[in-house]
Design a protein around this motif. Structure first.
Motif, PDB file in Angstrom:
ATOM      1  N   UNK A 210      -0.267 -15.345  -4.280  1.00 55.19           N
ATOM      2  CA  UNK A 210       0.601 -14.374  -3.644  1.00 55.19           C
ATOM      3  C   UNK A 210       1.542 -13.692  -4.617  1.00 55.19           C
ATOM      4  N   UNK A 211       1.741 -14.318  -5.768  1.00 54.89           N
ATOM      5  CA  UNK A 211       2.663 -13.719  -6.711  1.00 54.89           C
ATOM      6  C   UNK A 211       1.995 -12.638  -7.536  1.00 54.89           C
ATOM      7  N   UNK A 212       0.672 -12.542  -7.408  1.00 57.58           N
ATOM      8  CA  UNK A 212      -0.006 -11.460  -8.108  1.00 57.58           C
ATOM      9  C   UNK A 212       0.388 -10.162  -7.454  1.00 57.58           C
ATOM     10  N   UNK A 213       0.861  -9.247  -8.271  1.00 59.38           N
ATOM     11  CA  UNK A 213       1.448  -8.051  -7.697  1.00 59.38           C
ATOM     12  C   UNK A 213       0.443  -6.904  -7.718  1.00 59.38           C
ATOM     13  N   UNK A 214      -0.073  -6.543  -6.571  1.00 64.99           N
ATOM     14  CA  UNK A 214      -0.972  -5.390  -6.583  1.00 64.99           C
ATOM     15  C   UNK A 214      -0.164  -4.137  -6.896  1.00 64.99           C
TER      16      UNK A 214
ATOM     17  N   UNK B 127      -2.886  -5.007   8.682  1.00 64.40           N
ATOM     18  CA  UNK B 127      -2.282  -3.867   7.996  1.00 64.40           C
ATOM     19  C   UNK B 127      -3.300  -2.944   7.359  1.00 64.40           C
TER      20      UNK B 127
ATOM     21  N   UNK C  93      -2.828  -2.434  -1.564  1.00 63.15           N
ATOM     22  CA  UNK C  93      -1.586  -2.802  -0.882  1.00 63.15           C
ATOM     23  C   UNK C  93      -1.732  -3.951   0.107  1.00 63.15           C
TER      24      UNK C  93
ATOM     25  N   UNK D 185      -1.635  -8.258  -0.259  1.00 62.58           N
ATOM     26  CA  UNK D 185      -0.563  -9.240  -0.148  1.00 62.58           C
ATOM     27  C   UNK D 185      -0.343  -9.728   1.291  1.00 62.58           C
TER      28      UNK D 185
ATOM     29  N   UNK E 128      -1.691 -13.654   2.026  1.00 67.98           N
ATOM     30  CA  UNK E 128      -0.741 -14.738   1.823  1.00 67.98           C
ATOM     31  C   UNK E 128      -0.490 -15.637   3.019  1.00 67.98           C
ATOM     32  N   UNK E 129      -0.560 -15.151   4.248  1.00 67.56           N
ATOM     33  CA  UNK E 129      -0.291 -16.114   5.321  1.00 67.56           C
ATOM     34  C   UNK E 129      -1.200 -17.328   5.267  1.00 67.56           C
TER      35      UNK E 129
END
Lengths: 552, 210
Positions: free
Chosen positions: B125-129, B161, B173, B176, B180-181
């Motif tokens: 989850x910390x990977x930032x798209x 989303x 986008x 994430x 992540x849930x």
């Protein structure tokens, strides 16, 4: 004058008893708790002044013939630690009092919370004032036991899970501590720090080394020095916000304090520089890499906490005046900043209902105050120039360069890299939680998804759409408590988008200001740290103050 | 002084047995282990106190025949602390049993989350798209995964989303929020309360949704 010494331990303990007795009258209970901690702060401030002016203060409890009995000792180091810790505990207490009624009932059940919190404070004070190993052990046990209770408050599944790991690790370290005490006593026949200094030096080097390593292992577990740090990031974030804040600020620092004492008073001739430097380097780097990988901000901060312990160990490892001074200054700085950041996260939790980066967004627009409150300590932690984090780091790096040698330069490099990566981690939180538009949840999109999407689509993607999208989303948030916590089950009832209660904000503002204030008084404070370090390194002042002539 | 070998051996065996039990999963066994180890340490204090002697009371025993009272005071303190800790651990084990149906110490949340991500070959989850919507070097891969996800559960696409992404043309986008849930759900698996049990209405939307 030396009768002041037991007060930081006695006042919270008396307060705890009184608070427990008054558990049906929450208002009085709160007044008692706050009064006790405020008095401790006053006493601690007095002690700082007294020790700086007149040297170490010693009280032999019960006035037994002198090398017998229990000694309480406050030198510059312990007085400073006492002051910082009591300021922090008091602020956290006020913060927790400011929480909304519903949350307070669940997160900090009043009849248990205040007494336990006071016992924790007493334990921390006792550990700082202890003049012998066994009293240090008792101090540790007091604060640990209070921390077991605080960590598992409410007894939810998540907290029981985290709590059992924490309790077991602490128990193991306590058992090891007892083994160390038994060994020290068998070897020297005393546990008094001042007496030990002379007697340990007379031991065969192998025996003395074993004792030193035993004690260092114990304190490293408490201070979360790698490789004994894995328990920390897993257990701290599950606790209620004020509890995590005070744990993060104080508990590991008590371990650091004990390491400083061990290295300076007990084993001044055996600095173990190489071993400690490697430990410091790995702690810094592994900790901060762990922090970067996190999306849950509390967890990330727990990792930065581990990482920054490395700086203090670095200072201790150098075993020079500059090193100790840097470590002491950095400890004082870090206690304040880490607590502040966790309190800010408590506010974020109240305001946005989550501390997970995947759920947060648009906080800077939602609450500019919160933005400032986070930004200042975050930059302080990362070590951006005007702040005390920078001063502390420069002091430590400077000490490293003065020391010289390959390993010291490697650590200087490691320290800079860690600082940069801390900045990166903080920037990530800032970008994702505060700056980017709110990432709406799947279930929220059912109701407001359309208008949010329209607004995003109308405006150029990015910063311009931030405000409107956030407004739409936050409007929804206020109607529908949708977003919830990932990690903290206890917080699931929190409805989101609530106003932050002003006492919580005010307390956090005060702590942020204290953090900035450390910068303002950095000159005198650093001077104080240097004098404390000189005391430590000489060692003679401590022994002279504690033991009367002829009993050494 | 020469240390008492029997006592030292007893202490060693007790601590060894304690360590063995502490490595177990069940809190009850760990508790027994802690008790054994702490008793071992208490015996160690007896070794440290030197030769046994009479009661250290002036007037009853001559000073040179007294046993050393200080380690005994240490042991007394340690015993009291162990008693309190035992009570606390028992409570913890019982609470764990109430919640999870067993008293096992569960895995580190982080460990299980990372293991799951590694098994599923996903980014954390910390990977930032890329927020601006420019496909980066991972762009292809995320695009493909996205396609799979949409076809996999088309009925939930309005709640997903993905619609958000389609209109704003931000390809990576939704990675994430969509992904992540799962992490916390997987992380909850071992030793976690069955939803709703004792925690009442405290349920996360992830649990509701999954």
């Amino acid at each position: 004058m030396n009768n002041l010494l037991p007060l930081p331990v006695l006042l919270p303990l008396l307060g705890a008893g009184l608070a427990l007795a008054l558990n049906r009258r929450p208002r009085v209970q709160r007044v008692v708790a706050a009064t006790a901690l405020a008095s401790v702060t006053t006493v601690a401030a007095l002690l700082v002044w007294l020790t700086d002016a007149h040297g170490p203060i010693v009280l032999w409890v019960g006035n037994w013939p002198q090398p017998l009995g229990i000694a309480l000792v406050a030198d510059r180091l312990s007085a400073l630690m006492l002051l910082v810790s009591s300021v922090v505990t008091l602020s956290v207490l006020l913060f927790s009092m400011g929480a909304p009624e519903a949350e307070r009932r669940r997160e900090t059940p009043i009849s248990i919370f205040y007494p336990t919190f006071l016992v924790l404070s007493a334990g921390v004070s006792n550990a700082f004032l202890a003049g012998d190993l066994f009293n240090l052990f008792v101090g540790f046990e007091m604060l640990l036991f209070a921390s077991y209770v605080l960590l598992t408050l409410g007894g939810t599944g998540e907290r029981v899970r985290a709590g059992s790991t924490y309790v077991l690790v602490s128990l193991l370290s306590s058992t090891l501590f007892l083994v160390a005490i038994a060994a020290v006593y068998a070897a020297t026949g005393t546990v008094n720090f001042a007496q030990l200094q002379g007697r340990l030096a007379e031991l065969p080097p192998e025996v003395s080394l074993v004792l030193q390593l035993l004690l260092l292992t114990v304190f490293s577990i408490k201070a979360a020095v790698f490789p004994m740090s894995a328990w920390l990031p897993d257990s701290y974030p599950t606790a209620p916000a004020p509890v995590t804040a005070v744990f993060a600020g104080l508990l590991t620092k008590v371990g650091v304090y004990a390491i400083i004492r061990t290295q300076s008073v007990l084993f001044p001739d055996s600095p173990l520089t190489r071993l400690l430097m490697w430990a410091a380097l790995i702690t810094m780097v592994v900790g901060i890499l762990g922090a970067i990988a996190q999306t849950e901000v509390k967890r990330m901060l727990s990792f930065t906490l581990v990482s920054h312990i490395g700086y203090m160990v670095f200072g201790v490892a150098l075993a020079t005046t500059a090193g100790y001074a840097g470590a002491i200054f950095y400890t004082a700085h870090h206690i304040t900043i880490q607590t502040t950041l966790f309190l800010v996260l408590g506010l974020v939790e109240v305001r946005a209902g989550s501390t997970s980066l995947t759920k947060l967004g648009g906080l800077a627009a939602l609450s500019p105050v919160l933005g400032i409150l986070f930004f200042v300590p975050a930059m302080n932690l990362a070590g951006i120039p005007p702040f005390s984090g920078f001063i502390g780091k420069v002091g430590l790096l400077d000490a490293g360069v003065q020391h010289g040698g390959f390993l010291a330069y490697l650590l200087v490099g490691g320290g800079v890299v860690t600082s940069l990566l801390t900045l990166y981690a903080m920037a990530k939180v800032w970008n994702r939680a505060f700056w980017r538009p709110l990432q709406t949840e799947a279930d929220e999109l059912e109701t407001v998804g359309v208008e949010t999407v329209e607004q995003v689509a109308e405006q150029p993607a990015g910063t311009a759409s931030r405000t409107s999208a956030t407004e739409a989303a936050s409007g929804d948030l206020e109607e529908e408590p949708g977003t919830t916590m990932q990690q903290d089950e206890g917080a699931e009832e929190l409805s989101t988008g609530r106003r932050m209660p002003w006492p919580m904000v005010a307390t956090t503002v005060v702590l942020v200001l204290v953090g900035v204030g450390i910068t303002v008084v950095a000159g005198p404070l650093y001077g104080y740290s240097e004098r404390a370090a000189t005391d430590l390194l000489g060692g003679a002042a401590y022994v002279r103050a504690v033991l009367p002539e002829g009993v050494r | 002084m020469s240390p008492n070998l029997t006592l030292a051996l007893v202490a060693g065996v007790l601590v060894a047995a304690g360590v063995y039990l502490v490595l177990e999963r069940s809190l009850t066994r760990i508790l027994v282990g802690v008790l054994l180890a702490s008793n071992g340490v208490n015996v160690l204090f007896l070794v440290a106190s030197g030769a046994a002697g009479g009661a250290p009371i002036t007037g009853v025993t001559e000073p040179q025949d007294m046993s050393d009272p200080l380690p005994q005071a240490f042991v007394l303190t340690a015993i009291v602390i162990t008693l309190a800790v035992t009570a606390f651990l028992l409570t913890l084990a019982y609470r764990s049993f109430q919640i999870a149906g067993n008293d096992e110490v569960s895995d580190d949340v982080e460990d299980s989350a990372i293991r799951r991500l590694a098994l599923d070959d996903e980014t954390s989850g910390s990977y930032e798209p890329d927020d601006e919507g420019h496909p980066d070097e991972e762009g292809q891969a995320t695009g493909e995964q996205e396609g799979e996800r949409v076809t996999a559960d088309p009925e939930s696409s309005d709640a997903d989303p993905t619609g958000y992404e389609g209109e704003t043309e931000q390809e990576p986008e939704p990675e994430t929020p969509a992904e992540t849930p799962k992490a916390p759900v997987a992380a909850r698996a071992p030793g976690e309360p069955p939803p709703g049990y004792l925690t009442g209405a405290r349920r996360t939307p992830e649990e509701d949704g999954s």
